[in-house]
Design an enzyme around this catalytic site. Sequence first.
Site, PDB file in Angstrom:
ATOM      1  CB  ALA A   9      -0.892  -0.174   1.087  1.00 20.64           C
ATOM      2  NE  ARG A  15      -3.253   4.463 -13.307  1.00 19.91           N
ATOM      3  CZ  ARG A  15      -3.314   3.194 -13.453  1.00 19.91           C
ATOM      4  NH1 ARG A  15      -3.691   2.951 -14.529  1.00 19.91           N
ATOM      5  NH2 ARG A  15      -2.724   2.348 -12.634  1.00 19.91           N
ATOM      6  N   GLY A  80       9.540  -0.439  -6.420  1.00 19.12           N
ATOM      7  CA  GLY A  80       8.766  -1.226  -6.866  1.00 19.12           C
ATOM      8  C   GLY A  80       7.993  -2.572  -6.099  1.00 19.12           C
ATOM      9  CE1 TYR A 335     -27.675  12.048  12.505  1.00 15.18           C
ATOM     10  CE2 TYR A 335     -27.814  13.704  14.468  1.00 15.18           C
ATOM     11  CZ  TYR A 335     -27.013  12.760  13.837  1.00 15.18           C
ATOM     12  OH  TYR A 335     -25.915  12.369  14.098  1.00 15.18           O
TER      13      TYR A 335
HETATM   14  C1  UD1 Z   1       1.071  -5.498 -10.314  1.00 15.21           C
HETATM   15  C2  UD1 Z   1       1.909  -6.433 -11.023  1.00 15.21           C
HETATM   16  C3  UD1 Z   1       1.180  -7.118 -12.132  1.00 15.21           C
HETATM   17  C4  UD1 Z   1      -0.349  -7.527 -11.813  1.00 15.21           C
HETATM   18  C5  UD1 Z   1      -1.366  -6.429 -11.105  1.00 15.21           C
HETATM   19  C6  UD1 Z   1      -2.393  -6.891 -10.448  1.00 15.21           C
HETATM   20  C7  UD1 Z   1       4.289  -6.270 -10.390  1.00 15.21           C
HETATM   21  C8  UD1 Z   1       5.514  -5.639 -11.069  1.00 15.21           C
HETATM   22  N1  UD1 Z   1       3.244  -6.220 -11.361  1.00 15.21           N
HETATM   23  O1  UD1 Z   1       1.053  -4.365 -11.317  1.00 15.21           O
HETATM   24  O2  UD1 Z   1       1.723  -8.216 -12.704  1.00 15.21           O
HETATM   25  O3  UD1 Z   1      -1.087  -7.914 -12.844  1.00 15.21           O
HETATM   26  O4  UD1 Z   1      -0.174  -5.919  -9.863  1.00 15.21           O
HETATM   27  O5  UD1 Z   1      -3.013  -5.866  -9.845  1.00 15.21           O
HETATM   28  O6  UD1 Z   1       4.005  -6.542  -9.406  1.00 15.21           O
HETATM   29  N2  UD1 Z   1       3.490  -0.849  -4.213  1.00 15.21           N
HETATM   30  C9  UD1 Z   1       4.151  -0.435  -3.353  1.00 15.21           C
HETATM   31  N3  UD1 Z   1       5.273  -0.038  -3.265  1.00 15.21           N
HETATM   32  C10 UD1 Z   1       6.034   0.024  -4.627  1.00 15.21           C
HETATM   33  C11 UD1 Z   1       5.093  -0.243  -6.151  1.00 15.21           C
HETATM   34  C12 UD1 Z   1       3.877  -0.565  -5.690  1.00 15.21           C
HETATM   35  O7  UD1 Z   1       3.618  -0.677  -2.237  1.00 15.21           O
HETATM   36  O8  UD1 Z   1       7.135   0.574  -4.844  1.00 15.21           O
HETATM   37  C13 UD1 Z   1       1.999  -1.284  -4.148  1.00 15.21           C
HETATM   38  C14 UD1 Z   1       0.848  -0.109  -4.624  1.00 15.21           C
HETATM   39  O9  UD1 Z   1       0.597   0.539  -3.846  1.00 15.21           O
HETATM   40  C15 UD1 Z   1      -0.090  -1.358  -5.138  1.00 15.21           C
HETATM   41  C16 UD1 Z   1       0.645  -2.434  -5.275  1.00 15.21           C
HETATM   42  O10 UD1 Z   1       1.899  -2.495  -4.765  1.00 15.21           O
HETATM   43  O11 UD1 Z   1      -0.880  -1.489  -4.163  1.00 15.21           O
HETATM   44  C17 UD1 Z   1       0.732  -2.805  -6.979  1.00 15.21           C
HETATM   45  O12 UD1 Z   1       1.429  -1.809  -7.581  1.00 15.21           O
HETATM   46  P1  UD1 Z   1       0.958  -1.274  -8.987  1.00 15.21           P
HETATM   47  O13 UD1 Z   1       2.130  -0.211  -9.338  1.00 15.21           O
HETATM   48  O14 UD1 Z   1      -0.440  -0.796  -8.747  1.00 15.21           O
HETATM   49  O15 UD1 Z   1       1.313  -2.611  -9.919  1.00 15.21           O
HETATM   50  P2  UD1 Z   1       0.480  -2.809 -11.239  1.00 15.21           P
HETATM   51  O16 UD1 Z   1       1.190  -2.233 -12.393  1.00 15.21           O
HETATM   52  O17 UD1 Z   1      -0.893  -2.768 -10.957  1.00 15.21           O
END
Ligand code: UD1
Length: 427
Positions: A9, A15, A80, A335
């Site tokens: 999270a 977006r 990531g 209320y």
């Molecule tokens: C990710 C997956 C993808 C999958 C999809 C499903 C990876 C590389 N890709 O892509 O294969 O189909 O989820 O929904 O894992 N987050 C962190 N720290 C970070 C980056 C992200 O906590 O440094 C968290 C985000 O807040 C989010 C989750 O990880 O809750 C997923 O990250 P997001 O960037 O949305 O990944 P997707 O591109 O959706």
Amino acid sequence: MDIKAVILAAGKGTRMKSETTPKVLHEIMGKSLLGYVLDNVKNFVSEEFVIVGHQAQAVEEFVKSNYQNAHTVLQTPQLGTGHAVSMVCPALENYDGLVLILCGDTPLIKEDTLRAFIDFHTSHNSDLTVMSTIFDNPTNYGRIVRENDNSLKCIVEEKDATAEQKAIKEVNAGIYCLNWGKIKSAFSQLKTNNAQGEYYLTDIISWGKEQNLNVNAYILEDSDEIYGINSRLNLAHATKIMNRRNLERYMINGVTIVDPDSTWISEDTEIGQDTIIYPATYIEGTNKIGKNCKIGPCAHIRGGADIADNIKIGNFVEVKKAKIASNTNIGHLSYIGDSELGSHINIGAGTITANYNPLTEVKSRTVLKDHVKIGSNSVLVAPVTLEEGANVGAGSIITKNIPAWSLAITRSPLQVLADWVKMHISR
Ligand code: UD1
Ligand code: CA
């Protein structure tokens, strides 16, 4: 075997276009996205680790004040999903149980599904299991690449995929189960040689294969469950799916929903048999509603309501944090907040419990004992208690406690001026 959950999270949620609220704290009918995910794991994991980063403080506060076994772990900068999970490595250095990884922006996943997923992992003696599903339009999701013998090969992200890989409809749901002892060393070996220059969590699949570990995919049938929230459009769509699911459950259990298209009821509301919910009613948060009640049309129940049997909550009535005993009627335009109502009470139209003092910012309670009757258009200024059987005359403002079976009335005397109108009419 011990299970711990890691919930990602920390991401930015660009977006959502929100300056005030981190993505995972946006709500579906009174509960945050992260709240759904935590609630779905809390009954079977021993601890939850929530990885926080963007607007970390707000997320930390939410977790601390609502979930006793949950910890937050700060990830700065966010490099990531693989980097995010690696943040728990120090805390889990000597841990050898299962780790369930989920995303904080996927609120529609069901507890039963997660349990089935873990059962699959254990019964297949899997070291690493990833949840997948089939999407007609798989754009933006990681694709599941399989070998000729159908075993897993790797996961490739949209931005790294070849045209041939982009045609794959099996996608990564972003939910994983790991035998931590065997997989943990992957997190120090992930590389950033991909289109986004990030540490991809998805690379643990190919890593596991190289180590000759048992790596499997669990294919989820109902792909709605892994619907991710990235925008306000997604949020509205997920709210619809969640609502439809809830309403179906209530109807199957013997609750009449007159118009499912205009009725909204949260997941954490309990409703007894033969209760009728009339159109345009909105029920959010955690509530209990008994049997044989009539709610709405156009009622708003805001959470913390504990409504017993045979109760009527009519049109344009708002109820918040109120315990209401059986056979009480609140028919119209009222209320009722921070209140405790006995049974056989009648609340006249336009009654307000004035529970909030904006000067002191203090909220106070209103207590109405059995058989109290409140005349229309009355204000009950809290804190205030009306003892058994007390009556309030219409149009009164009640500022002190009223003894049992008394009449309380604040009203300027009625004057009738005979022929006054005639004398003032200009012809
Ligand atoms: C990710 C997956 C993808 C999958 C999809 C499903 C990876 C590389 N890709 O892509 O294969 O189909 O989820 O929904 O894992 N987050 C962190 N720290 C970070 C980056 C992200 O906590 O440094 C968290 C985000 O807040 C989010 C989750 O990880 O809750 C997923 O990250 P997001 O960037 O949305 O990944 P997707 O591109 O959706
Ligand atoms: Ca996402």
